[in-house]
Design a protein around this motif. Structure first.
Motif, mmCIF file in Angstrom:
data_model
loop_
_atom_site.group_PDB
_atom_site.id
_atom_site.type_symbol
_atom_site.label_atom_id
_atom_site.label_comp_id
_atom_site.label_asym_id
_atom_site.label_seq_id
_atom_site.Cartn_x
_atom_site.Cartn_y
_atom_site.Cartn_z
ATOM 1 N N VAL A 250 0.851 -1.190 0.000
ATOM 2 C CA VAL A 250 0.000 0.000 0.000
ATOM 3 C C VAL A 250 0.887 1.241 0.000
ATOM 4 O O VAL A 250 1.808 1.346 0.812
ATOM 5 C CB VAL A 250 -0.937 0.029 1.228
ATOM 6 N N GLU A 251 0.620 2.177 -0.906
ATOM 7 C CA GLU A 251 1.394 3.406 -0.961
ATOM 8 C C GLU A 251 1.110 4.261 0.265
ATOM 9 O O GLU A 251 0.028 4.200 0.851
ATOM 10 C CB GLU A 251 1.045 4.210 -2.221
ATOM 11 N N ALA A 252 2.085 5.067 0.636
ATOM 12 C CA ALA A 252 1.926 5.960 1.784
ATOM 13 C C ALA A 252 1.265 7.256 1.328
ATOM 14 O O ALA A 252 1.883 8.323 1.280
ATOM 15 C CB ALA A 252 3.267 6.237 2.444
ATOM 16 N N ALA A 258 -7.138 4.932 2.528
ATOM 17 C CA ALA A 258 -8.602 4.855 2.500
ATOM 18 C C ALA A 258 -9.067 3.680 1.656
ATOM 19 O O ALA A 258 -9.965 2.913 2.058
ATOM 20 C CB ALA A 258 -9.185 6.157 1.960
ATOM 21 N N LEU A 259 -8.463 3.512 0.479
ATOM 22 C CA LEU A 259 -8.845 2.408 -0.398
ATOM 23 C C LEU A 259 -8.448 1.069 0.193
ATOM 24 O O LEU A 259 -9.101 0.046 -0.062
ATOM 25 C CB LEU A 259 -8.211 2.598 -1.776
ATOM 26 N N HIS A 260 -7.379 1.054 0.976
ATOM 27 C CA HIS A 260 -6.974 -0.179 1.669
ATOM 28 C C HIS A 260 -8.058 -0.627 2.646
ATOM 29 O O HIS A 260 -8.406 -1.810 2.694
ATOM 30 C CB HIS A 260 -5.650 0.066 2.400
ATOM 31 N N TYR A 261 -8.598 0.305 3.411
ATOM 32 C CA TYR A 261 -9.713 -0.044 4.299
ATOM 33 C C TYR A 261 -10.937 -0.440 3.476
ATOM 34 O O TYR A 261 -11.604 -1.424 3.760
ATOM 35 C CB TYR A 261 -10.061 1.127 5.211
ATOM 36 N N VAL A 279 -9.367 13.881 -2.562
ATOM 37 C CA VAL A 279 -10.780 13.739 -2.195
ATOM 38 C C VAL A 279 -11.594 13.104 -3.313
ATOM 39 O O VAL A 279 -12.403 12.196 -3.083
ATOM 40 C CB VAL A 279 -11.369 15.107 -1.793
ATOM 41 N N ALA A 280 -11.388 13.554 -4.537
ATOM 42 C CA ALA A 280 -12.181 13.039 -5.655
ATOM 43 C C ALA A 280 -11.969 11.535 -5.844
ATOM 44 O O ALA A 280 -12.926 10.784 -6.072
ATOM 45 C CB ALA A 280 -11.822 13.794 -6.938
ATOM 46 N N GLU A 281 -10.717 11.084 -5.743
ATOM 47 C CA GLU A 281 -10.435 9.650 -5.911
ATOM 48 C C GLU A 281 -11.109 8.827 -4.814
ATOM 49 O O GLU A 281 -11.673 7.763 -5.078
ATOM 50 C CB GLU A 281 -8.929 9.403 -5.896
ATOM 51 N N ILE A 282 -11.047 9.332 -3.588
ATOM 52 C CA ILE A 282 -11.645 8.617 -2.460
ATOM 53 C C ILE A 282 -13.157 8.547 -2.624
ATOM 54 O O ILE A 282 -13.773 7.488 -2.429
ATOM 55 C CB ILE A 282 -11.248 9.297 -1.141
#
Length: 318
Positions: A250-252, A258-261, A279-282
């Motif tokens: 997972v990248e830092a 967020a995507l990891h969770y 924000v937009a990606e999340i």
């Protein structure tokens, strides 16, 4: 309001102090990470539970964020004089007392959850502090040293080695066979809000979620789950979370965590203003997001972060 918080050490404890200021009338249950636990000098040491307890109870060393205030290290020096190690893990004299009491109670047959409750009776942290499990769980890290791969306790990797070599794998040993401590699943089921503070997503919150039943209970709770990014400007706010994130691929970055969770677990995710571009990606992944200040420079700043998290939870609920 009933709030459940998954917490690691310094970041989780300081966020909790802010949460108590932001929501003084809330009923807060803290599920604490025990993967950092280690046996030293014949004693059971629970760094994350103690950091929460000392911080909220007014006994923490504010400068370093762990250990006791007004501490001395005479016992550590005497042990070193006898050639007894490890010397790299600095237990203070006041801190030794906590571990002696804990170890005696465990030896008498009390589970860790009951021992933690007894220790909190002195410190009065103002929250219900539960270990994630009464079973023994220890996070180990696989590293390559001198061409040989070996596993070391997380504390050795973090404290002695200072994460100076890449982590090849992170394993919460014993987690797959463990059970949630009494009260953990009940607190999640009864919660109005569940919060992930800016704690390490791999060895703190990730280890809690590794205990069978906890992740599932949170996903099925039917209440807002909001997290705060421990990554600001593509770097950990504190510590070396990037080292263990790399070990799980997972990248830092605020968005990667967020995507990891994942949207199956998270409903909301707060990022720092410097990461507003994420924000937009999340949100594209189905997780509500907003950019707010996320540096806990003092208790008021932590309280402001907690209020933002609770506000987002209400937006999700609506």
């Amino acid at each position: 309001m009933r709030i459940v918080v998954l917490a690691g050490g310094i970041g989780g404890a300081r966020f909790l102090r802010g949460l108590k200021q932001a929501a003084p009338d809330a009923d807060v249950t803290v599920i604490g990470n025990t993967g950092d636990d280690i046996h030293l000098f014949g004693l059971k040491v629970c760094p994350d539970l103690d950091t929460v307890m000392y911080t909220l109870g007014g006994g923490i060393n504010e400068e370093q964020g762990w250990g006791r205030t007004d501490e001395t290290f005479h016992v550590k020096a005497e042990l070193a004089a006898y050639g007894v190690g490890p010397e790299w893990f600095g237990l203070g004299d006041r801190d030794f007392a906590t571990h002696i009491v804990r170890t005696q109670m465990l030896g008498a047959g009390y589970p860790l959850s009951a021992v933690t409750e007894a220790l909190c009776a002195r410190w009065k942290p103002g929250v219900r502090l539960l270990p994630m499990s009464d079973d023994r769980i220890e996070t180990h890290v696989a590293v390559d040293v001198d061409g040989e791969r070996k596993a070391v306790h997380f504390q050795e990797y973090w404290v002695r080695m200072r994460a100076s070599v890449p982590a090849q794998a992170v394993v919460p040993v014993g987690a797959d066979q463990a059970k949630p401590a009494p009260g953990v699943l009940e607190a999640i089921a009864a919660a109005d809000v569940i919060l992930f503070p800016p704690s390490n997503p791999v060895v703190s919150i990730g280890t809690i979620l590794a205990v069978p039943g906890i992740r599932e209970a949170i996903a099925e709770a039917g209440v807002p789950v909001v997290g705060l990014s421990p990554i600001v400007g593509d770097a950990p706010v504190r510590g070396m979370a990037d080292k263990v994130l790399a070990a799980i691929g997972v990248e830092a970055t605020a968005s990667a965590v967020a995507l990891h969770y994942g949207s199956g677990l998270l409903d909301g995710w707060l990022v720092d203003r410097v990461d507003a571009g994420a924000v937009a990606e999340i949100e594209g992944a189905g997780i509500r997001s907003r950019a707010v200040p996320l540096l806990m420079t003092d208790v008021d700043a932590a309280a402001a972060m907690a209020r933002e998290a609770l506000t987002m939870a209400e937006e999700v609920r609506a």
